[in-house]
Every structure is written in C-alpha cells, then in structure tokens.
Design an enzyme around this catalytic site. Structure first.
Site, PDB file in Angstrom:
ATOM      1  N   ASP B  90       0.867  -1.171   0.000  1.00  0.00           N
ATOM      2  CA  ASP B  90       0.000   0.000   0.000  1.00  0.00           C
ATOM      3  C   ASP B  90       0.910   1.229   0.000  1.00  0.00           C
ATOM      4  OD1 ASP B  90       0.982   0.331   2.498  1.00  0.00           O
ATOM      5  OD2 ASP B  90      -0.914   0.147   3.540  1.00  0.00           O
ATOM      6  N   ASP B 271      -8.008  -7.239   1.387  1.00  0.00           N
ATOM      7  CA  ASP B 271      -6.991  -7.377   2.443  1.00  0.00           C
ATOM      8  C   ASP B 271      -7.607  -6.860   3.721  1.00  0.00           C
ATOM      9  OD1 ASP B 271      -6.686  -4.370   1.809  1.00  0.00           O
ATOM     10  OD2 ASP B 271      -5.455  -4.663   3.594  1.00  0.00           O
ATOM     11  N   CYS B 309     -13.397 -27.502   9.271  1.00  0.00           N
ATOM     12  CA  CYS B 309     -12.331 -26.620   8.782  1.00  0.00           C
ATOM     13  C   CYS B 309     -11.060 -27.432   8.548  1.00  0.00           C
ATOM     14  CB  CYS B 309     -12.065 -25.499   9.779  1.00  0.00           C
ATOM     15  SG  CYS B 309     -10.680 -24.433   9.328  1.00  0.00           S
ATOM     16  N   CYS B 311      -7.926 -26.107   8.431  1.00  0.00           N
ATOM     17  CA  CYS B 311      -6.720 -25.370   8.824  1.00  0.00           C
ATOM     18  C   CYS B 311      -5.909 -26.192   9.816  1.00  0.00           C
ATOM     19  CB  CYS B 311      -7.092 -24.017   9.441  1.00  0.00           C
ATOM     20  SG  CYS B 311      -7.454 -24.098  11.206  1.00  0.00           S
ATOM     21  N   CYS B 314      -7.497 -26.548  13.334  1.00  0.00           N
ATOM     22  CA  CYS B 314      -8.670 -27.418  13.444  1.00  0.00           C
ATOM     23  C   CYS B 314      -8.317 -28.876  13.184  1.00  0.00           C
ATOM     24  CB  CYS B 314      -9.766 -26.944  12.484  1.00  0.00           C
ATOM     25  SG  CYS B 314     -10.529 -25.396  13.048  1.00  0.00           S
ATOM     26  N   HIS B 340      -6.121 -20.258  11.867  1.00  0.00           N
ATOM     27  CA  HIS B 340      -7.513 -20.597  11.594  1.00  0.00           C
ATOM     28  C   HIS B 340      -8.238 -19.462  10.861  1.00  0.00           C
ATOM     29  CE1 HIS B 340     -11.576 -21.992  11.888  1.00  0.00           C
ATOM     30  NE2 HIS B 340     -11.901 -20.841  12.423  1.00  0.00           N
TER      31      HIS B 340
END
Lengths: 377, 377
Positions: B90, B271, B309, B311, B314, B340
């Site tokens: 940015d 984002d 999930c 991830c 998890c 997560h």
C-alpha cells in the site's frame, strides 16, 4: 516397559537408550520444557521435526491451570498437549519454593499461594502423586524439598531428610494408585537433594538406593545459584553413587556449555527453559557463543543466526530479517529464535552422543567449548 | 507481465486470474497482511500451505522500520520477507491519516510524525513512488488522501481532487524511476476515493480512466466507518464505472460476511488485518459466526474450533486446548487462531470462486450468510 541400555561410555560420559511406553530416548538428550502444556511459541510438530524425543511439563502449572482433572478428562497430558512421544512431569517441588507467592513447609507438605491469583493450596507427597497420575506422563518426579543455592549445611540436611521421608510416601501412594485406578504405565524417579554438601549427597543417594530399585534417578538441588565448580564436583561424586544401569536426569540444566560439562560427568537427561526464555529476550546461541540478535551489527547481515545450523530459522532466514522482527516486536522473531535455540541444544546432545559412541567425546567437547567460550588460542 | 483474465461472471460477481511477475492469483482472493514484513505470528511457509497467493505489506511501516533502502539492499521485499509469490504494497496514504501521531496535509504531500518515536517525516506522491520502487512489490499503490468515514461531501471533494492530482504525480514518478534505475517489473494501481458520495465516486473513476490504462483498480475510502448499505451502494455504482477487464481491489475488507457481499458486487481482491487481530483477542470465525475461544463453555470441548475446517489448528487441536492456551497467555494460542482465521478467509474466497465458476454463487452465498449470521429460519 521402562528400560535403559548403556551402549558405550567414554570416561564418565555415557551413550544409551532409555525406553518408555511412548518411545525410545537416545541419550544424552535434552528435553524441551512445555511449562503449561506447550513449549512456548513452538508447535509439537516443530519439536518433532527438530529431533526432540522427550518433553517435560510442569505439575505446578497444570494443577493451577487448567487443572489435572480436566487434563485427565481430556485424555491425559499426551493427548492434551499433542505430544505422542515420551513425557515427563516434574513434581512442583521446585515451583512451590521458587515461584509461589508464598510457601510454608510442614512435615505433611507445602502450603503455598498461587502466583496467578494468590489462592491457597497444599501439595503433599500423596497429592502430587495423585496429580501426576492424572496427568499421565511416562516419567513422574517425586515431590522433594529444594532449598536455594547458598543454603547452609543444616538447611540442606533438613531438606534431604524430609525429601527421603517424602520419597517413601510418594512411592507408597504412587503404587497404591496403580492398584486403585486404571492408570497409564508410569515410573517414578526420585530427586536427589543435598545441595553442594558431599556428605549429604552421598547419604541421600544411599538412602534412595536402600529404598529399592528405580527406573531412573534425578539430580535436583543444582543449578540453583551455587558456584559451577561445586556443581561439577557434586556430579562427579554422584557418578560413583548412582547405579550405572539407570538414566540420570540433571534437572534444570541447561546452557550449552553446562550441558556438555554434565555429560562429561555422567548425566543423560536434561531440561531447561533457557532456550525459549533466552529467545524471547533476543539471545541466540551460536557455535561461537551467545549473540544478541538485536545488535546493530546485524542490521544488514545476510548470514543465518549460526552458519551451519540446520534449524528452520537458520535454513530459512537471515540475521537482518530476524533483527528487524525483534526491533519491530514481531512474534515471528520469538518463534524463530526459540526454534533455533531448541535445535541448538537438541543437536548438541545428539553430537555428544555420536562422539561418545565413537570414542571422540573428550577431544570434540574440549574443542567445542573453546570455540563457544571464545577461549581458543 | 500483468494480465487479468475474466473467466466467468454470475451477476456482478467475477472469477478470474490476475497474472503477476511472481505468479498467478486466482480471484476472488484474500490477501493476508504482513504489516511490518511479516504476517503477525505466521511464517511464510504456513501461508503458502494454507493457500495464500498474494500478500500485502505496508509502505508506512517498512519506511519507518527497517527502512526501504535497507530492504532494497537486502534484495527487495520478496527476499526480505521470504514471500516468493505476488506481493502488493500500500502507499502509506491510509496510515499517515489513521496511525501517525500527527499529520498535516499540504498540496505537495503529508507531513506526519512517526507513531513509534514522534520523528517528523514527509510523504509526497514522488517520495512514496521511490519507496515502493525500492521495496519492489509486484503491485504498488498510488499515494492518495483518505478522509475518515462520516466526512462531509466538501471534505470528500477536496480529497478526491487532490487524489487525482497526486495520482498524476505518482504515475509520472513511477515511470521515471523505471527509466532511471534497474527496477523490478511492477505496476501501479490508482486508489479511488470519494467516500459514499456517488457524484464524487463517479467523477473520480472517470478522472482515473481519462488518465489512461491501469492494470488494476483499487477502491479506497470504504470500510472507514461508513454505514454498510452506503458501502454496498458505492460498490454497485463503481461496478459500472471501472473497466471489467481489470482486477478490482477493495482495500481493508474484511470480515467474512463483508467479503462475500463485496464479491457479489464485483470486487476481486481483498486485504484486512482482521484475521490476525481478532485472533490475538481470542476471536475465531466459524461457519456459525464468531466465537470467543476463551468462553467457559469450551473448557472441556474436544471439537475443533470450526468442525469441518481444514486449517492446521482445526486439524490438530481442540477447543479445550486452545482455550487453555489463551487463558494461560501462551503464544501458541495466538498462532493457532491466527492460522484458523486466515485459512477461514482464504477458503471463503476460494469457495466463492468455485461457486461463481459453476454458477451457484448467489444461492450458496445466501445460504452461507444465513448460517454465519444466525438468521437461518
């Protein structure tokens, strides 16, 4: 289920294999410390990939938070902290003296206040065995009284005598619990006290031996503020007193150079929070000694923390970036230096073992220590 | 080197592929934010394994610490932060208004004080282009003036007009630098301002289009405190104003439900620091809404944070353990919930894309939002 096979010795240094229900531990070995059921900042799969075989956790902390009954309800400490390998719990004996907000030693046990909320608790040899049985680690430490470094001989005598009486109570309760409940296969290690007083150390070791057989022995009451030469002398004395056929666990050691000095004096297992605690303060261990990763000289340094190191931080990152992470207070910095310091000690123990096995430990260790201490001429 | 291929649309929602010199980004896509050259608590290989394709970092922060010249000296931002994939920086336009200890907007640029040490700095469109050229991200954002949500139309007009003039200066300096120096292949995205004022939004978009071709467009000045309906209306308006053949990056969004609402209105890239910031406060996203991982009801809950999930948190850990880590202030807790939440948003964008590609986005999204918001009847 518990066994120790001594493979080779070089002087007092020993290479062996300690067998537990959750796997083998090739010794000498460093055990990372997962105080509250987690090695600070490091995931279990990372420990495994770095070669950790046995991990330690703290009875005092787990008893206070989340509570040993809950850990048991959740399947025991192995399941709780996702460490499928060998586990050891200390007894809280050290923490109630060093960490609790207050403590009062009585013959039945220790009354202490939680360092978290000041709440009042009592640890007795019996209650600690109940807690450690609930946690379910492979190796369970006896509840001992550990006076601080620099204590008088009479204070040390009081503590060793009480530690012996408490060990008898630990042993009885530990075995009763196996009869009363369906408990995992565990073994109890006694903890030798006696500070740096040779007579007390000898007496304590003989007292423990007279009580019967142990699958392993722990050496407590060292690395608590005494002078280094006194520590080495005590280890040399104990090397002659403890049975050769069992693993010896030197509690609270250590720093890299201390670990090698203790291996040379017959110790097999080690634990210490130094790798992760130092990491959080930005101190990394290297073959050439300790460095502060925040040092200005690392500003644009593209070398790894310790050239030649095989840890994830050294393989993947350079000093300039790690310095930036610390200067900017970024969590990844703590993680990377924690991984590095842990791998540094784990590898050091692995290397010591390899050199004992091929008979080159003494020469290698002398050379290593010279470089680490910057005393090479 | 930069290209956008629109694969399929469903209503205003779009599936496409944005090509950059460091790889392709399948859109819609969520970009994790590495504010200071690191996604807080998460290593680059973890991001990669969770399916992140493009990562954002902040010019304001990297300029202050460690400095863009140093990043350039160390091989540029890709090398510095170990992210070999697409990167976006940015412009600092948002931070000098929202984060700096003080700021003064002048026609030439913004004078501001560092939030770290109060030191005085100036960002101009030209200096920001120099900084972003030094950092070397694939996509470089133009330096814009972002007034806060709730600003008046006249404040918003001043900002859009200045943003247009600054964009012309950014563009000129950005191209000059390509001639002056050996710079990496980069592209400049303009940032649309105009708050929630339709006339200003339309005028800004047409002003940018009149200036020439852009490889992508960013929508700024939203998610800054305005009402949600005004945000959705603005996105609907802009969908008709921005060329269809370029990726649209909605800055600072977002939360899971906002991301889906914006995808439905034609946005491609997103984002937000919300995944990691929420994680550090113990807030996890689940298919059934937000949960506080410290909640007492999770004390002995052996389910993963979000059943189903994929991830690492998890797959490997349960709520009871993660709750313990948070209650005990253990760093691993922050890591796990950060992983997560990031995977939750990355997967949500992947799912949105898959449903756009097979024409089922609208139905799936309505169902998903009902469950997430707890409004299913």
């Amino acid at each position: 289920m518990f066994d120790y096979r001594l493979e080779r010795t070089e002087g007092a240094a020993r290479a062996g294999v300690f067998t537990t229900p959750h796997g083998d531990v090739a010794t000498p070995a460093f055990m990372p410390v997962g105080t509250q059921g987690t090695v600070k900042g490091v995931a279990p799969d990372e420990l495994d990939r770095m070669g950790a075989t046995m991990v330690l956790s703290n009875t005092y902390h787990l008893y206070l938070r989340p509570g040993h009954e809950l850990v048991a309800e959740l399947g025991g400490l192995h399941a709780f902290m996702r460490w499928p390998g060998p586990l050891l719990t200390d007894s809280g004996g050290f923490q109630v003296f060093s960490l609790a907000a207050s403590n009062e030693v009585r013959e039945d046990g220790v009354v202490f206040q939680s360092h978290i909320d000041g709440s009042r608790h009592v640890f007795t040899p019996e209650s600690v065995m109940e807690i450690e049985r609930s946690l379910g680690a492979d190796v369970v430490m006896a509840f001992d009284q550990c006076p601080s470094g620099g204590c008088s001989e009479s204070e040390a005598r009081t503590a060793t005598e009480r530690t012996l009486r408490w060990l008898e109570r630990c042993r009885r309760r530990f075995h009763e619990l196996a009869d009363e409940r369906a408990v995992p296969e565990q073994t109890l290690f006694p903890v030798l006290q006696g500070n740096v007083y040779d007579g007390l150390r000898r007496e304590q070791a003989r007292g423990f031996a007279d009580m019967g057989e142990w699958d392993g022995w722990a050496i407590g009451g060292l690395s608590v503020g005494e002078e280094k030469p006194a520590m080495w002398r005590t280890l040399e004395l104990l090397d002659g007193e403890i049975p050769k056929g069992r693993p010896r666990y030197l509690m609270g050691v250590g720093y890299p150079d201390d670990l090698l000095e203790a291996v040379a004096r017959g110790c097999d297992l080690f634990d210490c929070v130094a790798p992760t605690r130092n990491a959080r303060h930005g101190t990394a261990w290297t073959a050439a000694g300790q460095v502060n990763v925040k040092a200005a000289r690392f500003r644009s340094d593209r070398l790894p923390l310790d050239p030649g190191c095989d840890c994830p931080a050294c393989v993947g990152y350079d000093r300039a970036y790690i310095r930036h992470l610390f200067v900017a207070n970024e969590m990844l910095g703590l993680r990377l230096v924690s991984l590095h310091n842990l791998r540094f000690l784990l590898r050091l123990a692995e290397q010591a073992r390899a050199h004992i096995l091929d008979g080159s430990f003494r020469a290698w260790s002398a050379d290593w220590l010279e470089r680490y201490r910057g005393t090479r001429v």
